[in-house]
Design an enzyme around this catalytic site. Structure first.
Site, PDB file in Angstrom:
ATOM      1  N   ASP A  14       0.789  -1.213   0.000  1.00 30.64           N
ATOM      2  CA  ASP A  14       0.000   0.000   0.000  1.00 30.64           C
ATOM      3  C   ASP A  14       0.836   1.285   0.000  1.00 30.64           C
ATOM      4  O   ASP A  14       0.531   2.233  -0.721  1.00 30.64           O
ATOM      5  CB  ASP A  14      -0.867  -0.035   1.272  1.00 30.64           C
ATOM      6  CG  ASP A  14      -2.178   0.649   1.023  1.00 30.64           C
ATOM      7  OD1 ASP A  14      -2.785   0.376  -0.025  1.00 30.64           O
ATOM      8  OD2 ASP A  14      -2.564   1.469   1.876  1.00 30.64           O
ATOM      9  N   ALA A  16       3.875   1.722  -1.066  1.00 33.10           N
ATOM     10  CA  ALA A  16       4.554   1.883  -2.357  1.00 33.10           C
ATOM     11  C   ALA A  16       3.594   2.512  -3.353  1.00 33.10           C
ATOM     12  O   ALA A  16       3.925   3.466  -4.057  1.00 33.10           O
ATOM     13  CB  ALA A  16       5.056   0.528  -2.848  1.00 33.10           C
ATOM     14  N   ARG A  44       6.034 -10.895  -2.515  1.00 35.47           N
ATOM     15  CA  ARG A  44       5.762 -12.340  -2.477  1.00 35.47           C
ATOM     16  C   ARG A  44       4.961 -12.789  -3.695  1.00 35.47           C
ATOM     17  O   ARG A  44       5.025 -13.919  -4.109  1.00 35.47           O
ATOM     18  CB  ARG A  44       4.974 -12.664  -1.209  1.00 35.47           C
ATOM     19  CG  ARG A  44       5.849 -13.257  -0.121  1.00 35.47           C
ATOM     20  CD  ARG A  44       5.015 -13.632   1.055  1.00 35.47           C
ATOM     21  NE  ARG A  44       4.234 -12.470   1.491  1.00 35.47           N
ATOM     22  CZ  ARG A  44       4.080 -12.104   2.747  1.00 35.47           C
ATOM     23  NH1 ARG A  44       4.637 -12.806   3.704  1.00 35.47           N
ATOM     24  NH2 ARG A  44       3.347 -11.065   3.079  1.00 35.47           N
ATOM     25  N   ASP A 179      10.721   9.760   8.912  1.00 37.75           N
ATOM     26  CA  ASP A 179       9.608  10.261   9.709  1.00 37.75           C
ATOM     27  C   ASP A 179       8.939  11.241   8.763  1.00 37.75           C
ATOM     28  O   ASP A 179       9.498  12.310   8.474  1.00 37.75           O
ATOM     29  CB  ASP A 179      10.112  10.977  10.966  1.00 37.75           C
ATOM     30  CG  ASP A 179       8.962  11.466  11.817  1.00 37.75           C
ATOM     31  OD1 ASP A 179       8.091  12.169  11.274  1.00 37.75           O
ATOM     32  OD2 ASP A 179       8.928  11.160  13.021  1.00 37.75           O
ATOM     33  N   HIS A 180       7.786  10.892   8.220  1.00 37.31           N
ATOM     34  CA  HIS A 180       7.292  11.697   7.092  1.00 37.31           C
ATOM     35  C   HIS A 180       6.963  13.137   7.492  1.00 37.31           C
ATOM     36  O   HIS A 180       6.902  14.010   6.654  1.00 37.31           O
ATOM     37  CB  HIS A 180       6.125  11.003   6.372  1.00 37.31           C
ATOM     38  CG  HIS A 180       4.789  11.181   7.014  1.00 37.31           C
ATOM     39  ND1 HIS A 180       4.364  10.406   8.060  1.00 37.31           N
ATOM     40  CD2 HIS A 180       3.771  12.043   6.754  1.00 37.31           C
ATOM     41  CE1 HIS A 180       3.145  10.786   8.407  1.00 37.31           C
ATOM     42  NE2 HIS A 180       2.749  11.776   7.639  1.00 37.31           N
ATOM     43  N   HIS A 242       6.551  11.651  15.391  1.00 38.96           N
ATOM     44  CA  HIS A 242       6.249  12.923  14.723  1.00 38.96           C
ATOM     45  C   HIS A 242       6.244  14.110  15.688  1.00 38.96           C
ATOM     46  O   HIS A 242       6.790  15.168  15.396  1.00 38.96           O
ATOM     47  CB  HIS A 242       4.875  12.872  14.044  1.00 38.96           C
ATOM     48  CG  HIS A 242       4.690  11.718  13.110  1.00 38.96           C
ATOM     49  ND1 HIS A 242       5.679  11.248  12.292  1.00 38.96           N
ATOM     50  CD2 HIS A 242       3.607  10.927  12.853  1.00 38.96           C
ATOM     51  CE1 HIS A 242       5.225  10.236  11.570  1.00 38.96           C
ATOM     52  NE2 HIS A 242       3.965  10.018  11.904  1.00 38.96           N
TER      53      HIS A 242
HETATM   54  C1  BG6 Z   1       1.017   8.231  10.504  1.00 31.90           C
HETATM   55  C2  BG6 Z   1       0.169   7.558  11.545  1.00 31.90           C
HETATM   56  O1  BG6 Z   1       2.380   8.136  10.830  1.00 31.90           O
HETATM   57  O2  BG6 Z   1       0.646   9.608  10.425  1.00 31.90           O
HETATM   58  C3  BG6 Z   1      -1.311   7.709  11.231  1.00 31.90           C
HETATM   59  O3  BG6 Z   1       0.505   6.178  11.601  1.00 31.90           O
HETATM   60  C4  BG6 Z   1      -1.659   9.161  11.017  1.00 31.90           C
HETATM   61  O4  BG6 Z   1      -2.101   7.154  12.255  1.00 31.90           O
HETATM   62  C5  BG6 Z   1      -0.690   9.830  10.047  1.00 31.90           C
HETATM   63  O5  BG6 Z   1      -2.972   9.214  10.520  1.00 31.90           O
HETATM   64  C6  BG6 Z   1      -0.937  11.322   9.984  1.00 31.90           C
HETATM   65  O6  BG6 Z   1      -0.159  11.890   8.986  1.00 31.90           O
HETATM   66  P1  BG6 Z   1      -0.563  13.239   8.259  1.00 31.90           P
HETATM   67  O7  BG6 Z   1       0.542  13.500   7.298  1.00 31.90           O
HETATM   68  O8  BG6 Z   1      -1.888  13.004   7.601  1.00 31.90           O
HETATM   69  O9  BG6 Z   1      -0.682  14.286   9.338  1.00 31.90           O
END
Ligand code: BG6
Length: 488
Positions: A14, A16, A44, A179-180, A242
């Site tokens: 998902d 990716a 897989r 860490d996005h 985060h």
């Molecule tokens: C993810 C969490 O890291 O960040 C999710 O696992 C959360 O639970 C998400 O919804 C929130 O990210 P963003 O970019 O929408 O604020």
């Protein structure tokens, strides 16, 4: 940028589909991918190269901010993609992978620079890293990097174990922990806000700042992720990573030099100065909550324990608020309040810096009409800065009234977090990745909180879905004479 092979584990998954392929495509269109590049997708499922390329094209159609309108461009992008079946535990599969990687490197006349991207569950990190090492995939004559996604451990002990295992195959410099939130454009702009603006730089400490509030609120509930979320809660899902990263990025001072080394050194300094809380005292500075039934945008939604997949009577936290103190010369005495939760009133990530109010103190009257100066940094989904200042109405007896100056960076087509992060990983720039020291110290702060939750030393407050969380989170600030500054 040097020619690179991206070896993508979890290529049919998902993440990716939603994030990685769209990010790669957008980078490609902007000429920001290495030339040449090769991507080997692994999964897989028994897919052919053709099937894989179709799936990638489909994901661009669905999720890319830029649709693939130019068929020729799309084709040349997809030319770089190959697929190989891989069972994570089977050594032979890694040998086959090695042959394919080498074959492509030869065809494209590329040096063996390999970026291993693990878009898989954390339980697979260690076996994959070990097999990369064992198979010789990681010992060629170029560079190698490992990109992994959170969670990095489930608690302090497991995080340390995981890191120890990974470090047998990759050095710290080779590990890129995503860490996005660190990829979000406004988070990446935080340091430049200080650097480019002496007026902000000069005010960025405890002489002028009263408190800092960091909120990441979501309107979604647990969605289909109860199997994961019911074991981690808001504290592990959002807070440990985060939210503490946002705290570090806000608190660091990098006026002149924002190299990866300096940023890391400063972030580490913040974490070292963060006051740890004893398990017995957690209740005084941490509020935990769980959403009850309510309404989001006028639509009724069920409470957490009625969601599919959640354990009956679950005590899991879907909300956490905390007060943190940084014990150094610049921040001593300034509370950092953090809150994050699901099923809250609005979807918003926001940092509010509240300044001290010398005017109010000087006038010694609460009828003067002033409000604190606020710097509001909108991280997402809206982006922008807002500065609230006090202006006096005309006339000698005029009262103050707060006015707001808004600055909306005009970037309709801004890159997404994953584009920024993948680009940096390909260039080897680790500024916006989580260093092990930060991860470890974040778990160190969080561990007593986990223990206190586990032993029920902290009440679990229900809050109505569609609200800003339990009243106890408001009291946390009210005790210090403050209030949360929300969007309304
Ligand atoms: C993810 C969490 O890291 O960040 C999710 O696992 C959360 O639970 C998400 O919804 C929130 O990210 P963003 O970019 O929408 O604020």
């Amino acid at each position: 940028m040097e020619p690179t092979t991206i070896v993508l584990f979890g290529a049919t998954g998902d993440l990716a589909k939603r994030k990685i392929y769209p990010a790669l495509y957008n980078l490609y269109v902007e000429g920001k991918l290495p030339e040449p590049f090769s991507l080997i997708g692994l999964g897989r499922r028994d897919w052919s190269d053709g099937r894989f390329k179709d799936a990638v094209a489909q994901s661009l159609e669905e999720f890319s901010r830029r649709k693939a309108q130019d068929a020729g461009k799309l084709q040349s992008f997809l030319d770089a993609f190959r697929y190989s079946v891989l069972d994570i535990g089977r050594e032979e599969d890694y040998q086959r992978l090695l042959s394919l990687v080498e074959k492509r490197e030869e065809e494209l006349r590329m040096p063996p620079n390999r970026l291993f991207y693990l878009s898989v569950g954390p339980e697979y990190f260690e076996p994959i890293a070990a097999n990369i090492q064992k198979s010789g995939l990681g010992s060629a004559n170029g560079w190698k990097r490992l990109v992994i996604e959170k969670p990095f451990g489930h608690d302090l002990r497991s995080a340390r174990e995981l890191n120890k295992k990974l470090s047998k195959s990759f050095t710290e410099e080779e590990i890129f922990r995503i860490d996005h939130y660190l990829g979000k454009p406004m988070v990446q702009r935080l340091e430049s806000l200080q650097q480019g603006n002496p007026v902000i730089q000069a005010l960025w400490d405890n002489r002028y700042i009263a408190n800092v509030q960091i909120t990441a609120s979501e309107t979604v509930g647990v969605e289909e992720r109860a199997g994961y979320y019911d074991h981690v809660g808001a504290v592990r899902d959002m807070f440990q990573n985060h939210m503490l990263q946002l705290l570090m990025m806000t608190a660091i001072h990098v006026p002149h030099d924002s190299s990866a080394e300096t940023v890391r050194f400063k972030k580490k300094g913040i974490m070292e100065a963060l006051e740890l809380v004893q398990k017995e005292d957690v209740h005084a500075s941490v509020v935990r909550g769980q959403y009850a039934a309510g309404a989001i945008g006028g639509k009724p939604v069920p409470g957490y324990t009625s969601e599919p997949g959640v354990m009956p009577g679950s005590q899991n936290d879907t909300f956490i608020a905390a007060k943190l103190m940084i014990d150094n010369n610049l921040w001593r005495g300034v509370p950092f309040y953090i809150r994050t939760g699901k099923r809250m009133k609005e979807k918003s990530t926001r940092i509010v810096v509240e300044f001290k109010e010398p005017v109010k103190q000087a006038l010694a009257a609460n009828e003067d009409g002033t409000s604190p100066n606020l710097l509001v940094i909108e991280i997402g989904p809206n982006e922008g800065f807002k500065l609230q200042i006090n202006a006096k109405e005309p006339g000698r007896d005029g009262r103050f009234k707060p006015i707001q100056i808004e600055l909306q960076p005009n970037e309709a087509d801004a890159p997404e977090a994953y584009e920024n992060l993948i680009y940096d990983a390909l260039r080897g720039d680790s500024t916006f990745f989580a260093h092990w020291d930060e991860v470890e110290m974040s778990w160190q702060w969080v561990q007593p909180v986990l223990d206190a939750f586990e032993e029920n030393l902290v009440p679990l407050y229900p809050y109505e879905a569609g609200s800003y969380g339990p009243a106890a989170a408001d009291e946390l600030l009210a005790r210090d004479g403050y209030r949360w500054w929300s969007g309304d």
